[in-house]
Each structure stands twice: as structure tokens, then as C-alpha cells.
Design a protein around this motif. Sequence first.
Motif, PDB file in Angstrom:
ATOM      1  N   ALA A 145       1.213  -1.184  -0.277  1.00 11.54           N
ATOM      2  CA  ALA A 145      -0.287  -0.171   0.252  1.00 11.54           C
ATOM      3  C   ALA A 145       1.171   1.208  -0.236  1.00 11.54           C
ATOM      4  O   ALA A 145       0.900   2.277  -0.602  1.00 11.54           O
ATOM      5  N   ARG A 146       1.995   1.148   0.446  1.00  5.84           N
ATOM      6  CA  ARG A 146       2.903   2.376   0.424  1.00  5.84           C
ATOM      7  C   ARG A 146       3.329   2.571  -0.541  1.00  5.84           C
ATOM      8  O   ARG A 146       3.919   3.500  -0.836  1.00  5.84           O
ATOM      9  N   ALA A 147       3.953   1.713  -1.350  1.00  6.08           N
ATOM     10  CA  ALA A 147       5.056   1.874  -2.201  1.00  6.08           C
ATOM     11  C   ALA A 147       3.566   1.689  -3.018  1.00  6.08           C
ATOM     12  O   ALA A 147       4.305   3.318  -4.693  1.00  6.08           O
ATOM     13  N   PRO A 184      17.719  -7.308 -12.056  1.00  2.99           N
ATOM     14  CA  PRO A 184      17.946  -5.581 -12.933  1.00  2.99           C
ATOM     15  C   PRO A 184      16.661  -5.683 -12.845  1.00  2.99           C
ATOM     16  O   PRO A 184      15.406  -5.401 -12.654  1.00  2.99           O
ATOM     17  N   GLY A 185      16.851  -3.770 -13.913  1.00  4.01           N
ATOM     18  CA  GLY A 185      15.917  -3.115 -14.022  1.00  4.01           C
ATOM     19  C   GLY A 185      15.916  -2.174 -14.811  1.00  4.01           C
ATOM     20  O   GLY A 185      17.613  -2.379 -15.483  1.00  4.01           O
ATOM     21  N   LEU A 186      14.622  -2.626 -16.043  1.00  7.18           N
ATOM     22  CA  LEU A 186      15.188  -1.906 -17.412  1.00  7.18           C
ATOM     23  C   LEU A 186      14.275  -0.829 -17.354  1.00  7.18           C
ATOM     24  O   LEU A 186      12.914  -0.914 -16.758  1.00  7.18           O
ATOM     25  N   VAL A 187      15.173   0.241 -17.903  1.00  4.63           N
ATOM     26  CA  VAL A 187      14.366   1.431 -18.574  1.00  4.63           C
ATOM     27  C   VAL A 187      14.619   1.613 -19.590  1.00  4.63           C
ATOM     28  O   VAL A 187      16.002   1.583 -20.363  1.00  4.63           O
ATOM     29  N   ARG A 188      13.320   2.533 -20.074  1.00  5.10           N
ATOM     30  CA  ARG A 188      13.303   3.107 -21.635  1.00  5.10           C
ATOM     31  C   ARG A 188      14.205   4.154 -21.561  1.00  5.10           C
ATOM     32  O   ARG A 188      13.767   5.698 -20.829  1.00  5.10           O
ATOM     33  N   GLY A 189      14.997   4.557 -22.281  1.00  5.11           N
ATOM     34  CA  GLY A 189      15.957   6.412 -22.762  1.00  5.11           C
ATOM     35  C   GLY A 189      16.576   6.249 -23.806  1.00  5.11           C
ATOM     36  O   GLY A 189      16.947   5.240 -24.372  1.00  5.11           O
ATOM     37  N   ALA A 234       7.036  -5.534  -6.558  1.00  4.70           N
ATOM     38  CA  ALA A 234       7.313  -4.849  -5.880  1.00  4.70           C
ATOM     39  C   ALA A 234       7.875  -3.188  -6.350  1.00  4.70           C
ATOM     40  O   ALA A 234       8.071  -3.799  -7.905  1.00  4.70           O
ATOM     41  N   ALA A 235       8.010  -1.917  -6.122  1.00  2.00           N
ATOM     42  CA  ALA A 235       8.044  -1.555  -6.459  1.00  2.00           C
ATOM     43  C   ALA A 235      10.395  -1.430  -5.820  1.00  2.00           C
ATOM     44  O   ALA A 235      10.220  -1.755  -5.148  1.00  2.00           O
ATOM     45  N   PRO A 236      10.597  -1.125  -7.504  1.00  2.00           N
ATOM     46  CA  PRO A 236      10.212  -0.200  -8.540  1.00  2.00           C
ATOM     47  C   PRO A 236       9.532  -0.525  -9.300  1.00  2.00           C
ATOM     48  O   PRO A 236       9.716   0.185 -10.156  1.00  2.00           O
ATOM     49  N   LEU A 237       9.754  -2.080  -9.045  1.00  2.00           N
ATOM     50  CA  LEU A 237       9.512  -2.522 -10.282  1.00  2.00           C
ATOM     51  C   LEU A 237       7.499  -2.587 -11.059  1.00  2.00           C
ATOM     52  O   LEU A 237       6.799  -2.600 -10.261  1.00  2.00           O
ATOM     53  N   SER A 238       7.917  -2.211 -11.894  1.00  2.00           N
ATOM     54  CA  SER A 238       5.706  -2.802 -11.993  1.00  2.00           C
ATOM     55  C   SER A 238       6.021  -3.239 -13.229  1.00  2.00           C
ATOM     56  O   SER A 238       6.616  -3.462 -14.486  1.00  2.00           O
ATOM     57  N   LEU A 239       4.268  -3.730 -14.413  1.00  2.00           N
ATOM     58  CA  LEU A 239       4.692  -4.402 -15.593  1.00  2.00           C
ATOM     59  C   LEU A 239       4.701  -2.449 -16.705  1.00  2.00           C
ATOM     60  O   LEU A 239       3.469  -2.069 -16.044  1.00  2.00           O
ATOM     61  N   GLY A 240       4.385  -2.773 -17.834  1.00  5.03           N
ATOM     62  CA  GLY A 240       4.575  -2.035 -18.795  1.00  5.03           C
ATOM     63  C   GLY A 240       4.656  -2.310 -19.812  1.00  5.03           C
ATOM     64  O   GLY A 240       4.361  -3.474 -20.098  1.00  5.03           O
ATOM     65  N   ARG A 241       4.263  -1.217 -20.773  1.00  2.00           N
ATOM     66  CA  ARG A 241       4.856  -2.025 -22.542  1.00  2.00           C
ATOM     67  C   ARG A 241       5.931  -1.419 -22.815  1.00  2.00           C
ATOM     68  O   ARG A 241       6.902  -0.893 -22.719  1.00  2.00           O
ATOM     69  N   VAL A 242       6.307  -2.794 -23.198  1.00  2.16           N
ATOM     70  CA  VAL A 242       7.479  -2.832 -23.842  1.00  2.16           C
ATOM     71  C   VAL A 242       8.066  -3.516 -25.620  1.00  2.16           C
ATOM     72  O   VAL A 242       6.913  -4.124 -26.188  1.00  2.16           O
ATOM     73  N   ALA A 243       8.471  -2.008 -26.608  1.00  5.29           N
ATOM     74  CA  ALA A 243       8.995  -2.340 -27.369  1.00  5.29           C
ATOM     75  C   ALA A 243      10.011  -3.529 -27.616  1.00  5.29           C
ATOM     76  O   ALA A 243      10.928  -3.530 -27.393  1.00  5.29           O
ATOM     77  N   LEU A 244       9.471  -4.188 -28.353  1.00  2.00           N
ATOM     78  CA  LEU A 244      10.303  -5.551 -28.707  1.00  2.00           C
ATOM     79  C   LEU A 244      11.217  -5.551 -30.645  1.00  2.00           C
ATOM     80  O   LEU A 244      10.330  -4.027 -31.074  1.00  2.00           O
ATOM     81  N   GLN A 245      11.997  -5.787 -31.337  1.00  2.00           N
ATOM     82  CA  GLN A 245      13.108  -5.111 -32.078  1.00  2.00           C
ATOM     83  C   GLN A 245      12.222  -5.340 -33.154  1.00  2.00           C
ATOM     84  O   GLN A 245      12.631  -4.880 -34.202  1.00  2.00           O
ATOM     85  N   ASP A 246      11.071  -6.451 -33.246  1.00  4.11           N
ATOM     86  CA  ASP A 246      10.317  -6.244 -34.667  1.00  4.11           C
ATOM     87  C   ASP A 246       9.483  -5.518 -34.949  1.00  4.11           C
ATOM     88  O   ASP A 246       8.563  -5.333 -35.571  1.00  4.11           O
ATOM     89  N   LEU A 294       9.018  -3.515 -16.164  1.00  2.00           N
ATOM     90  CA  LEU A 294       9.910  -2.245 -16.207  1.00  2.00           C
ATOM     91  C   LEU A 294      10.454  -1.414 -14.894  1.00  2.00           C
ATOM     92  O   LEU A 294       9.459  -2.090 -13.841  1.00  2.00           O
ATOM     93  N   CYS A 295      11.372  -0.864 -14.908  1.00  2.00           N
ATOM     94  CA  CYS A 295      11.841   0.019 -13.309  1.00  2.00           C
ATOM     95  C   CYS A 295      11.261   1.116 -13.744  1.00  2.00           C
ATOM     96  O   CYS A 295      10.983   2.161 -14.996  1.00  2.00           O
ATOM     97  N   GLU A 296      10.991   1.702 -12.726  1.00  2.00           N
ATOM     98  CA  GLU A 296      10.455   3.582 -12.085  1.00  2.00           C
ATOM     99  C   GLU A 296      11.927   3.967 -12.945  1.00  2.00           C
ATOM    100  O   GLU A 296      13.137   3.580 -11.500  1.00  2.00           O
ATOM    101  N   ALA A 297      12.297   5.363 -13.010  1.00  2.00           N
ATOM    102  CA  ALA A 297      13.552   5.908 -13.630  1.00  2.00           C
ATOM    103  C   ALA A 297      14.642   6.103 -12.401  1.00  2.00           C
ATOM    104  O   ALA A 297      15.376   5.970 -12.274  1.00  2.00           O
ATOM    105  N   TYR A 298      13.215   6.915 -11.322  1.00  2.00           N
ATOM    106  CA  TYR A 298      14.205   7.159 -10.365  1.00  2.00           C
ATOM    107  C   TYR A 298      14.748   5.935  -9.850  1.00  2.00           C
ATOM    108  O   TYR A 298      15.586   6.647  -8.855  1.00  2.00           O
ATOM    109  N   ALA A 299      14.808   4.716  -9.575  1.00  2.00           N
ATOM    110  CA  ALA A 299      15.792   3.861  -8.770  1.00  2.00           C
ATOM    111  C   ALA A 299      17.032   3.581  -9.535  1.00  2.00           C
ATOM    112  O   ALA A 299      17.205   2.624  -8.513  1.00  2.00           O
ATOM    113  N   VAL A 300      16.852   4.082  -9.954  1.00  2.00           N
ATOM    114  CA  VAL A 300      18.816   3.155 -11.118  1.00  2.00           C
ATOM    115  C   VAL A 300      19.333   5.039 -10.937  1.00  2.00           C
ATOM    116  O   VAL A 300      20.594   5.139 -12.052  1.00  2.00           O
ATOM    117  N   THR A 301      18.845   6.086 -10.399  1.00  2.00           N
ATOM    118  CA  THR A 301      20.120   6.983 -10.748  1.00  2.00           C
ATOM    119  C   THR A 301      21.109   6.521 -10.386  1.00  2.00           C
ATOM    120  O   THR A 301      22.480   7.370 -11.472  1.00  2.00           O
TER     121      THR A 301
END
Length: 533
Positions: free
Chosen positions: A10-12, A454-459, A485-497, A505-512
Amino acid sequence: MDVDAVVERARAADGVWISLVGPDELRERAAAVDPGLPLAGMPFAVKDNIDVAGLPTTAGCPDFAYTPDRNAPVVQRLVDAGAVVVGKTNLDQFATGLTGARSPYGNPESVFGGGLISGGSSSGSAVAVADGTVAFSLGTDTAGSGRVPAALNGIVGVKPTRGLLSTLGVVPACRSLDCVSVFARDVTTAERVTRVARGRVREDPWSREGNRPLIARPRVGVPETLDFFSDAGQEKAFARFGGDAAVDIGPLLEAGDLLYRGPWVAERLADLGDFLAAHPESVLPVTRAVLETGRGFTAADAFRAQHRLQELKHAADRMWEQVDVLVLPTIGTTWTHAEIAEDPIGRNLILGRYTQFANLLDMAAVTVPHGFTEDGRPASITLFGPAFSDDTLALLAASQWERTKNDTMTLAVAGLHLSGEPRNHELLERGATLLGVTRTAPCYRLHLLPSGAPGLVRGEGGAAIEVELWQLPVAQVGGFLTGIAAPLSLGRVALQDGTEVTGFLCEAYAVTDAPDITAGGGWRNYRSEGQRS
């Protein structure tokens, strides 16, 4: 009930909760529950326009807040049955909206990520169930607020016949139409909770009882024509459902238009007008704009609309002579938060196109997941019946839920859920099957989080990262989400095709300050290089 896990989740959760019961008090309440009660130890959330003793009721507006000294009757019934209130959840302010994007307390995303709206107005209540924090939750549903968020989060939403669940202790949105709703991850839980919560309350002038005979094999109608607002994915998903007869839903849609384009908007001012006049700056501009339209209607307009509504009810009654249940897509299309921001009122109306007539025409409804579109968006259907057909709808919904269990979604994993990794068993235990190995589009970076995962971040400056694609039964998605658990979540991942799938995906704040391990091209390569060195 694992109190620590509930509190941590709940807190996350971002923008989901407005207030929470303290951990120590939560433990005491859970420990005091009689294990023989029907809902013993089940944690639940309450939309923050429904009173819970000792927690502020804000209705999504801080300056409106008050703290009740007793529970709303519908909450008390659940507590008496052994369920444990965790806290109050976010909502579109004053329950005015279907987007989940109209709150000063934050605007939660759908659990499927990708910027997808959570739906409203019961946004927090739906997400708190879908992300596994609570077993069920209470929302309200005047125009679709107990169904649209269920659709956008892949869960079950029950909108009972008006009055079966008391609205005493609920901040009115449109008092003659308001209804308390129930969210759960499966039909069995939703029906169990609804049966406990229902029942006449003597002090509530809107409370009522009734029942129609159960129809074991109902005649199911589907619309002759539908508008999916150029969303081919939702259109194709709904086409998977077959009915017994095609019916004209024109009168239903016309009735729905009366809710926000007719004088029922003025009914919202009957309860909120004084507060709005005294505290105009306390109300969000979009909410204020909707409410203010109510001032443009006269008493004569109201009577004309009532007369027309009676004619439309007569047409709906004739429809029930042809079919016992009507099935519609819950929503014709989906929106992201960015898309809603472009046209918050117009797109809100589109979200309610197939929901907002129900209470005006005195219908019961149940929303159930209906798989996913080809581009990974959640699809959903709603079963409608005349007043007091709740038991028939529950039976048909359970049957639909069983069929949905055979539907699957494709999930991309890049770390500890890969084959042979420590958390891969969470997929296998839920019946997931491996489709193959591929790579993302070259726009992701991989970081080593403090947890060791590992945390996957788009950028910018990203690379193609190796991922596995797994096929997960839709009915298992909710349970799977409880382990994320945070900072991981489900999101849209673009594939090579060029396609997109749902993935981690990982929240950007967590990989600073997290080490960048992108160069390895994937988690397995990074691990192998580490072992060699």
C-alpha cells in the motif's frame, strides 16, 4: 492476512491510497477476527467517498474532508463478517469522472502500465485489488465508476441493482442514481462479498430489497451495431463473444446521454452546490466545469428529461422480452493519461458510452475480463440485466470467467523471472509457458538494483536487451502481480520486430545511482561475464 506485506504494498503504490490504518492497529484488528466468519481476515479497501470510522472522508477534495465516528452500514456489514479495512482509496474528485485522472492526491496508472489510465471514479479501489494489495474493495458506480476501472485493470466489477447495497454514509454524487460497487480479482470473491454487503438498512431511504428468479440458461443479447471509436483491437476482442440475439441499444444510449448532457448534472449540485459556491478554488477546474453545467437547466428541463426517460425505460422493458441478459464491451477504447489530458471531458464521455445508462434504466451489471487486444490492452465485457437480476448475472459471469481462464497474455521478462532464475517458478506455478527468446528495441538500458535484481528502463542511449516471452493465463495475472514490488511494474515493452508486449519495467528514479549493466546485452550475459571475471 500478512499485515506487513499489505502495508508495504500500500505504501509503495503511487496515487492509489489517500489514508491508511496504522500497522499496529491493523495487526490488532486482524488478530481479533473470529476465523469462523465468512470473510475472516480478508483485507479490503474503501473508496474515499464512503465513511470509515476514524479515517477522513475526503471525496477527493482536501478542503471537503470530515472524519466520521462510525462506518457506513455497507462497510460495517463487511467488518462484522470478519473483513479488515486497510484504508481509503483515491478517486476522481467527488466521484465525477471515469478517467482516474481527476484527483489532487495523484492519478494512478492501470496495473498494465504504459501510461494507461486506471479508470474512475473508483480508481484507487480498482488498482488496490488488481495489484494484489487487498482481496476486494468497495467503490461507487453512478455512471460506470464500478465498471470502467475494472475493465482497465483486468478485474471483476459488480454494480448491483440500486439500493441492494446501502448508500447511507456515502458522499452523494447523483443521489437518486448512486450505487455502491464491489471489485475483486475473481467472480467467486466478488459474489461472496456482495452477498454479505447487501441487505436493507432501515435508516436509508434509498435502500431496497428484491429478487428475480434465477435463470440458469439466460437468453443473451448483443448489440446490432457498436462504435469502437476506431479501436480495431477492442472491436476484434468483443467479436469473440457470441450472443443468442441482436438487439437495438439505441434507447439505452440515448438514456445514457441524459446523465451528463441532461439535467441530472444539476442533481449533483443539490448536494455539492453550497460547497462549490463557498470553496470554488478547492475544486479541480475540470470537476468544477462539469458541475457548473448543472446550473444551465431549468425545472421544466428536468421534467422533460424525466418524461423522455420514462419512454426509454419502456423501450428497455421491451428489450427484456427478447433477451434475459445484454452483453456489451465495458469500454469501446482505452486511453493513456496523456490522451485524456488532450480532451478530458470529451474522452470521459466516450469511456461512459456503454455504462452510463445502467442506473437511469434501473439495471444491474457485472463486468468481467475478456482477454487482451492484439496490442496488449485489456479487454472487458459487461453483463446487464433488469433490476434484481443479480443472481442470474453472477451465474453467467462465473461461466464467462471460466472461459477467460483459457485466455492468455504475452509477458516479457528480463531478469529474475527468466528460465532457471530464482523467481521463474512464479510463472511456472501459474501455468505460464515459454514462447521464446528475443530482444527489445534498441532503446532500453539495464541497471543493477540494490536488491540484486536488474531493472529495465526506457531512455536515450539504450540498446537491444535480451528478454524471454512467456504466455501467462489472464486469470493468473492478478495473483502474479502480488509478487511485484516497487520500483518494478508492468508496462509496455517495445520489441526489435516493432511490436509491443506487456513486460517488466523499472521506475526511472530507482536507477539514478544504480550501476549500468546495459553493455552485456541482457541479464544472463551480465551474470556470465561476472562469473568469468
